[in-house]
Write a protein that holds these residues in place. Sequence first.
Motif, PDB file in Angstrom:
ATOM      1  N   LEU A   1      22.277  25.199 -10.306  1.00 14.60           N
ATOM      2  CA  LEU A   1      23.523  25.130  -9.558  1.00 14.60           C
ATOM      3  C   LEU A   1      24.691  25.457 -10.486  1.00 14.60           C
ATOM      4  N   ALA A   2      25.886  25.442  -9.966  1.00 11.47           N
ATOM      5  CA  ALA A   2      27.076  25.677 -10.776  1.00 11.47           C
ATOM      6  C   ALA A   2      27.248  24.536 -11.783  1.00 11.47           C
ATOM      7  N   ASN A   3      27.972  24.816 -12.822  1.00 11.82           N
ATOM      8  CA  ASN A   3      28.330  23.815 -13.842  1.00 11.82           C
ATOM      9  C   ASN A   3      27.114  23.212 -14.549  1.00 11.82           C
ATOM     10  N   ASP A   4      26.086  24.006 -14.774  1.00 13.09           N
ATOM     11  CA  ASP A   4      24.891  23.570 -15.505  1.00 13.09           C
ATOM     12  C   ASP A   4      24.149  22.407 -14.850  1.00 13.09           C
ATOM     13  N   LEU A   5      24.282  22.253 -13.558  1.00 14.49           N
ATOM     14  CA  LEU A   5      23.527  21.249 -12.825  1.00 14.49           C
ATOM     15  C   LEU A   5      22.280  21.899 -12.235  1.00 14.49           C
ATOM     16  N   VAL A   6      21.234  21.090 -12.077  1.00 16.88           N
ATOM     17  CA  VAL A   6      19.971  21.583 -11.552  1.00 16.88           C
ATOM     18  C   VAL A   6      19.451  20.607 -10.507  1.00 16.88           C
ATOM     19  N   ASP A   7      18.900  21.138  -9.430  1.00 23.23           N
ATOM     20  CA  ASP A   7      18.102  20.337  -8.508  1.00 23.23           C
ATOM     21  C   ASP A   7      16.652  20.554  -8.904  1.00 23.23           C
ATOM     22  N   ILE A   8      15.924  19.478  -9.159  1.00 24.01           N
ATOM     23  CA  ILE A   8      14.514  19.568  -9.562  1.00 24.01           C
ATOM     24  C   ILE A   8      13.663  18.931  -8.481  1.00 24.01           C
ATOM     25  N   GLU A   9      12.636  19.639  -8.047  1.00 22.33           N
ATOM     26  CA  GLU A   9      11.663  19.110  -7.083  1.00 22.33           C
ATOM     27  C   GLU A   9      10.309  19.066  -7.774  1.00 22.33           C
ATOM     28  N   ILE A  10       9.726  17.881  -7.847  1.00 21.90           N
ATOM     29  CA  ILE A  10       8.433  17.672  -8.507  1.00 21.90           C
ATOM     30  C   ILE A  10       7.439  17.192  -7.447  1.00 21.90           C
ATOM     31  N   SER A  11       6.241  17.768  -7.458  1.00 22.95           N
ATOM     32  CA  SER A  11       5.192  17.369  -6.517  1.00 22.95           C
ATOM     33  C   SER A  11       3.938  16.978  -7.278  1.00 22.95           C
ATOM     34  N   LEU A  12       3.301  15.898  -6.842  1.00 22.79           N
ATOM     35  CA  LEU A  12       2.037  15.500  -7.436  1.00 22.79           C
ATOM     36  C   LEU A  12       1.188  14.774  -6.407  1.00 22.79           C
ATOM     37  N   PRO A  13      -0.120  15.012  -6.427  1.00 24.56           N
ATOM     38  CA  PRO A  13      -1.012  14.333  -5.483  1.00 24.56           C
ATOM     39  C   PRO A  13      -1.305  12.913  -5.960  1.00 24.56           C
ATOM     40  N   LEU A  14      -1.140  11.952  -5.053  1.00 22.39           N
ATOM     41  CA  LEU A  14      -1.394  10.555  -5.403  1.00 22.39           C
ATOM     42  C   LEU A  14      -2.378   9.929  -4.432  1.00 22.39           C
ATOM     43  N   THR A  15      -3.061   8.917  -4.911  1.00 16.72           N
ATOM     44  CA  THR A  15      -3.940   8.110  -4.082  1.00 16.72           C
ATOM     45  C   THR A  15      -3.625   6.640  -4.340  1.00 16.72           C
ATOM     46  N   GLU A  16      -3.872   5.819  -3.333  1.00 15.60           N
ATOM     47  CA  GLU A  16      -3.714   4.371  -3.477  1.00 15.60           C
ATOM     48  C   GLU A  16      -4.818   3.679  -2.706  1.00 15.60           C
ATOM     49  N   ARG A  17      -5.561   2.831  -3.383  1.00 12.65           N
ATOM     50  CA  ARG A  17      -6.611   2.064  -2.731  1.00 12.65           C
ATOM     51  C   ARG A  17      -6.015   0.860  -2.010  1.00 12.65           C
ATOM     52  N   VAL A  18      -6.571   0.562  -0.855  1.00 12.79           N
ATOM     53  CA  VAL A  18      -6.177  -0.625  -0.091  1.00 12.79           C
ATOM     54  C   VAL A  18      -7.459  -1.396   0.192  1.00 12.79           C
ATOM     55  N   ILE A  19      -7.537  -2.602  -0.330  1.00 15.64           N
ATOM     56  CA  ILE A  19      -8.714  -3.444  -0.155  1.00 15.64           C
ATOM     57  C   ILE A  19      -8.404  -4.476   0.925  1.00 15.64           C
ATOM     58  N   VAL A  20      -9.219  -4.501   1.967  1.00 14.13           N
ATOM     59  CA  VAL A  20      -9.056  -5.450   3.068  1.00 14.13           C
ATOM     60  C   VAL A  20     -10.297  -6.344   3.081  1.00 14.13           C
ATOM     61  N   LYS A  21     -10.071  -7.649   2.903  1.00 17.83           N
ATOM     62  CA  LYS A  21     -11.173  -8.612   2.884  1.00 17.83           C
ATOM     63  C   LYS A  21     -11.023  -9.580   4.046  1.00 17.83           C
ATOM     64  N   SER A  22     -12.133  -9.820   4.728  1.00 10.34           N
ATOM     65  CA  SER A  22     -12.144 -10.790   5.831  1.00 10.34           C
ATOM     66  C   SER A  22     -12.142 -12.196   5.260  1.00 10.34           C
ATOM     67  N   GLN A  23     -11.350 -13.066   5.881  1.00 15.80           N
ATOM     68  CA  GLN A  23     -11.261 -14.459   5.486  1.00 15.80           C
ATOM     69  C   GLN A  23     -11.774 -15.318   6.643  1.00 15.80           C
ATOM     70  N   ALA A  24     -11.965 -16.571   6.374  1.00 18.28           N
ATOM     71  CA  ALA A  24     -12.396 -17.505   7.423  1.00 18.28           C
ATOM     72  C   ALA A  24     -11.350 -17.541   8.527  1.00 18.28           C
ATOM     73  N   GLY A  25     -11.805 -17.694   9.757  1.00 23.60           N
ATOM     74  CA  GLY A  25     -10.898 -17.795  10.888  1.00 23.60           C
ATOM     75  C   GLY A  25     -10.377 -16.454  11.381  1.00 23.60           C
ATOM     76  N   GLY A  26     -10.974 -15.372  10.945  1.00 26.03           N
ATOM     77  CA  GLY A  26     -10.575 -14.058  11.426  1.00 26.03           C
ATOM     78  C   GLY A  26      -9.372 -13.451  10.716  1.00 26.03           C
ATOM     79  N   GLU A  27      -8.874 -14.105   9.677  1.00 28.98           N
ATOM     80  CA  GLU A  27      -7.740 -13.547   8.940  1.00 28.98           C
ATOM     81  C   GLU A  27      -8.214 -12.435   8.011  1.00 28.98           C
TER      82      GLU A  27
END
Length: 171
Positions: free
Chosen positions: A97-123
């Motif tokens: 951009l003007a005045n030595d400014l830059v817009d930077i767009e960075i992309s990266l593939p991510l994963t996140e594990r979600v662990i779901v455990k059954s508890q007593a009483g259906g929780e």
Amino acid sequence: MYKPSSLKQYLISSVKELQRSPDRVLVFMDEGNVVCSSAPGLSFEYRYTLTLIITDYAGHPDAVFIPLLAWVGEHQRELLDNHEQRQQAISFNAEVLANDLVDIEISLPLTERVIVKSQAGGELNVSHPPEPQLEPFLPAGTYRLQTESGYLLAEWESRPPFDAYGTTTDD
């Protein structure tokens, strides 16, 4: 999902230029999928492309990319360890951009594990375990990124590695 806000806050707290105007850091999650197996239970994995946009950036790009690599080393290590993935996993575009400014767009593939455990009483108990770390990407401590003249570009903390159960290996 914790990784998008984690990366945003990490970069804002690490990069001196971003601390001045944290609202210039935008985060988006694109091309998301929920992946589960046919195993009993409701555990699954988020898979998405994280797009990070830094607008009107006047700092040195190293001040962004070096802390970014440190974060990736802790939170998505296979992007650096896997030869095929590291070739193109972290991509970027920049608009000068003007005045030595830059817009930077960075992309990266991510994963996140979600662990779901059954508890007593259906929780159901849900947790988001950290990425397992067999050895630290960077030894635990404070890191400072400076120019040769001593100007501070970025500063961040590296933590002890986590094992597959989410406990630090120092425990």
